[in-house]
Design a protein around this motif. Structure first.
Motif, PDB file in Angstrom:
ATOM      1  N   CYS A  90      -9.847   3.831  14.678  1.00 46.58           N
ATOM      2  CA  CYS A  90      -9.972   2.974  13.497  1.00 46.58           C
ATOM      3  C   CYS A  90      -8.791   2.006  13.482  1.00 46.58           C
ATOM      4  O   CYS A  90      -7.656   2.407  13.701  1.00 46.58           O
ATOM      5  CB  CYS A  90      -9.968   3.873  12.264  1.00 46.58           C
ATOM      6  N   LYS A  91      -9.046   0.754  13.204  1.00 45.03           N
ATOM      7  CA  LYS A  91      -8.000  -0.263  13.280  1.00 45.03           C
ATOM      8  C   LYS A  91      -7.383  -0.625  11.928  1.00 45.03           C
ATOM      9  O   LYS A  91      -6.457  -1.430  11.881  1.00 45.03           O
ATOM     10  CB  LYS A  91      -8.549  -1.543  13.925  1.00 45.03           C
ATOM     11  N   ASN A  92      -7.861  -0.054  10.820  1.00 46.88           N
ATOM     12  CA  ASN A  92      -7.410  -0.480   9.498  1.00 46.88           C
ATOM     13  C   ASN A  92      -6.942   0.699   8.657  1.00 46.88           C
ATOM     14  O   ASN A  92      -7.623   1.712   8.565  1.00 46.88           O
ATOM     15  CB  ASN A  92      -8.547  -1.185   8.751  1.00 46.88           C
ATOM     16  N   CYS A  93      -5.781   0.517   8.006  1.00 46.49           N
ATOM     17  CA  CYS A  93      -5.253   1.536   7.110  1.00 46.49           C
ATOM     18  C   CYS A  93      -4.851   0.853   5.805  1.00 46.49           C
ATOM     19  O   CYS A  93      -3.956  -0.002   5.782  1.00 46.49           O
ATOM     20  CB  CYS A  93      -4.053   2.233   7.743  1.00 46.49           C
ATOM     21  N   VAL A  94      -5.520   1.206   4.723  1.00 48.36           N
ATOM     22  CA  VAL A  94      -5.275   0.615   3.411  1.00 48.36           C
ATOM     23  C   VAL A  94      -4.053   1.285   2.787  1.00 48.36           C
ATOM     24  O   VAL A  94      -3.982   2.513   2.711  1.00 48.36           O
ATOM     25  CB  VAL A  94      -6.503   0.787   2.493  1.00 48.36           C
ATOM     26  N   ILE A  95      -3.120   0.451   2.352  1.00 44.60           N
ATOM     27  CA  ILE A  95      -1.876   0.942   1.755  1.00 44.60           C
ATOM     28  C   ILE A  95      -1.620   0.194   0.446  1.00 44.60           C
ATOM     29  O   ILE A  95      -1.721  -1.027   0.400  1.00 44.60           O
ATOM     30  CB  ILE A  95      -0.677   0.717   2.710  1.00 44.60           C
ATOM     31  N   HIS A  96      -1.251   0.935  -0.587  1.00 41.46           N
ATOM     32  CA  HIS A  96      -0.858   0.338  -1.860  1.00 41.46           C
ATOM     33  C   HIS A  96       0.648   0.079  -1.855  1.00 41.46           C
ATOM     34  O   HIS A  96       1.400   0.781  -1.192  1.00 41.46           O
ATOM     35  CB  HIS A  96      -1.175   1.286  -3.018  1.00 41.46           C
ATOM     36  N   PRO A  97       1.074  -0.886  -2.653  1.00 41.57           N
ATOM     37  CA  PRO A  97       2.522  -1.110  -2.771  1.00 41.57           C
ATOM     38  C   PRO A  97       3.212   0.059  -3.462  1.00 41.57           C
ATOM     39  O   PRO A  97       2.581   0.831  -4.181  1.00 41.57           O
ATOM     40  CB  PRO A  97       2.622  -2.377  -3.631  1.00 41.57           C
ATOM     41  N   LEU A  98       4.504   0.161  -3.214  1.00 40.76           N
ATOM     42  CA  LEU A  98       5.317   1.118  -3.956  1.00 40.76           C
ATOM     43  C   LEU A  98       5.479   0.610  -5.382  1.00 40.76           C
ATOM     44  O   LEU A  98       5.506  -0.595  -5.614  1.00 40.76           O
ATOM     45  CB  LEU A  98       6.695   1.250  -3.307  1.00 40.76           C
ATOM     46  N   MET A  99       5.609   1.536  -6.300  1.00 42.13           N
ATOM     47  CA  MET A  99       5.789   1.175  -7.715  1.00 42.13           C
ATOM     48  C   MET A  99       7.013   1.920  -8.256  1.00 42.13           C
ATOM     49  O   MET A  99       6.888   2.831  -9.076  1.00 42.13           O
ATOM     50  CB  MET A  99       4.519   1.504  -8.499  1.00 42.13           C
ATOM     51  N   MET A 134       2.813  -6.731  -8.445  1.00 36.27           N
ATOM     52  CA  MET A 134       2.071  -6.893  -7.197  1.00 36.27           C
ATOM     53  C   MET A 134       0.602  -6.558  -7.410  1.00 36.27           C
ATOM     54  O   MET A 134      -0.060  -6.061  -6.518  1.00 36.27           O
ATOM     55  CB  MET A 134       2.672  -6.013  -6.105  1.00 36.27           C
ATOM     56  N   SER A 135       0.086  -6.862  -8.585  1.00 35.86           N
ATOM     57  CA  SER A 135      -1.285  -6.462  -8.892  1.00 35.86           C
ATOM     58  C   SER A 135      -2.314  -7.555  -8.654  1.00 35.86           C
ATOM     59  O   SER A 135      -3.447  -7.272  -8.280  1.00 35.86           O
ATOM     60  CB  SER A 135      -1.388  -5.994 -10.341  1.00 35.86           C
ATOM     61  N   LEU A 136      -1.957  -8.779  -8.861  1.00 34.19           N
ATOM     62  CA  LEU A 136      -2.929  -9.865  -8.773  1.00 34.19           C
ATOM     63  C   LEU A 136      -3.164 -10.286  -7.328  1.00 34.19           C
ATOM     64  O   LEU A 136      -2.255 -10.189  -6.496  1.00 34.19           O
ATOM     65  CB  LEU A 136      -2.446 -11.056  -9.598  1.00 34.19           C
ATOM     66  N   PRO A 137      -4.357 -10.770  -7.023  1.00 30.19           N
ATOM     67  CA  PRO A 137      -4.625 -11.213  -5.647  1.00 30.19           C
ATOM     68  C   PRO A 137      -3.597 -12.226  -5.135  1.00 30.19           C
ATOM     69  O   PRO A 137      -3.179 -12.156  -3.975  1.00 30.19           O
ATOM     70  CB  PRO A 137      -6.021 -11.832  -5.737  1.00 30.19           C
ATOM     71  N   GLU A 138      -3.147 -13.137  -5.998  1.00 35.15           N
ATOM     72  CA  GLU A 138      -2.159 -14.120  -5.538  1.00 35.15           C
ATOM     73  C   GLU A 138      -0.809 -13.462  -5.241  1.00 35.15           C
ATOM     74  O   GLU A 138      -0.079 -13.914  -4.362  1.00 35.15           O
ATOM     75  CB  GLU A 138      -2.003 -15.281  -6.528  1.00 35.15           C
ATOM     76  N   ASP A 139      -0.487 -12.360  -5.939  1.00 35.42           N
ATOM     77  CA  ASP A 139       0.738 -11.614  -5.633  1.00 35.42           C
ATOM     78  C   ASP A 139       0.640 -10.987  -4.243  1.00 35.42           C
ATOM     79  O   ASP A 139       1.566 -11.083  -3.433  1.00 35.42           O
ATOM     80  CB  ASP A 139       0.970 -10.494  -6.654  1.00 35.42           C
ATOM     81  N   VAL A 140      -0.487 -10.340  -3.998  1.00 34.17           N
ATOM     82  CA  VAL A 140      -0.705  -9.677  -2.707  1.00 34.17           C
ATOM     83  C   VAL A 140      -0.693 -10.714  -1.584  1.00 34.17           C
ATOM     84  O   VAL A 140      -0.075 -10.509  -0.538  1.00 34.17           O
ATOM     85  CB  VAL A 140      -2.022  -8.870  -2.730  1.00 34.17           C
ATOM     86  N   PHE A 141      -1.344 -11.837  -1.805  1.00 34.57           N
ATOM     87  CA  PHE A 141      -1.375 -12.902  -0.800  1.00 34.57           C
ATOM     88  C   PHE A 141       0.036 -13.404  -0.510  1.00 34.57           C
ATOM     89  O   PHE A 141       0.411 -13.579   0.657  1.00 34.57           O
ATOM     90  CB  PHE A 141      -2.284 -14.039  -1.263  1.00 34.57           C
ATOM     91  N   SER A 142       0.831 -13.613  -1.541  1.00 32.41           N
ATOM     92  CA  SER A 142       2.218 -14.069  -1.352  1.00 32.41           C
ATOM     93  C   SER A 142       3.017 -13.055  -0.543  1.00 32.41           C
ATOM     94  O   SER A 142       3.783 -13.418   0.356  1.00 32.41           O
ATOM     95  CB  SER A 142       2.907 -14.295  -2.700  1.00 32.41           C
TER      96      SER A 142
END
Length: 185
Positions: A104-113, A162-170
């Motif tokens: 598998c080539k993808n691993c989903v990771i959430h940011p630290l909080m 880091m919740s909004l899509p634009e945050d993640v993109f940045s």
């Protein structure tokens, strides 16, 4: 087109879970390793590999692709100390190794909080970003070693920095690496 679902949705079907998913029109799965208390994180390396290979065999026999692993995450967040982050790093690295073992080539990771879920607009927001940059740059070394892409996922907490899509993109643009991409939930 691939149609997938989390493995959390099919646990009640036992060893027939992938066959049932195929019957319901699914072609791939997000194999959840999100529960940091799961036995997969406590077993030794031999058992770890055996369990993963059994999972892959069941999925392959049903024609279901393990498209991504969902790495460890916990709620409420426990990322405020160095010890908690080190434990999380160890478990995320193990989920990346699992992805590689499964092909598998993808691993989903959430940011630290480290300061919770409501730090947007406070002095903690920049510290959250800085802690995540250090952490994710270190984690990226493991991802590259195993040729797995970290899929950095947004969070459902609107007051988290880091919740909004634009945050993640940045954040992904700052990381600037082909092994570090976006997952929008």
């Amino acid at each position: 087109m691939k149609i997938g679902i989390t493995s959390n949705a099919c646990g009640g079907w036992g060893d027939n879970r992938y066959q049932k998913l195929r019957e319901h029109g699914y072609s791939c799965i997000d194999l959840s390793m999100a529960n940091t208390g799961a036995t997969i994180y406590q077993c030794d390396e031999e058992e770890f590999k055996e369990r993963l290979m059994r999972e892959k065999k069941l999925a392959d026999e049903a024609g279901i692709e393990i498209f991504q692993i969902h790495g460890p995450w916990r709620y409420p967040p426990r990322d405020s100390t160095e010890e908690e982050r080190a434990e999380r790093m160890e478990k995320i690295q193990k989920s990346i190794r699992a992805a590689s073992l499964l092909g598998c080539k993808n691993c989903v990771i959430h940011p630290l909080m480290p300061f919770g879920i409501e730090e947007r607009g406070t002095t903690y927001a920049q510290q959250t970003w800085d802690i995540n940059l250090v952490f994710m740059r270190e984690l990226l070394k493991t991802a590259k070693e195993y040729d797995v892409t970290i899929c950095f996922e947004n969070m459902p907490f609107r007051l988290f920095s880091m919740s909004l899509p634009e945050d993640v993109f940045s954040f992904v643009k700052i990381m600037n690496d082909g092994h570090f991409k976006i997952c929008l939930d």
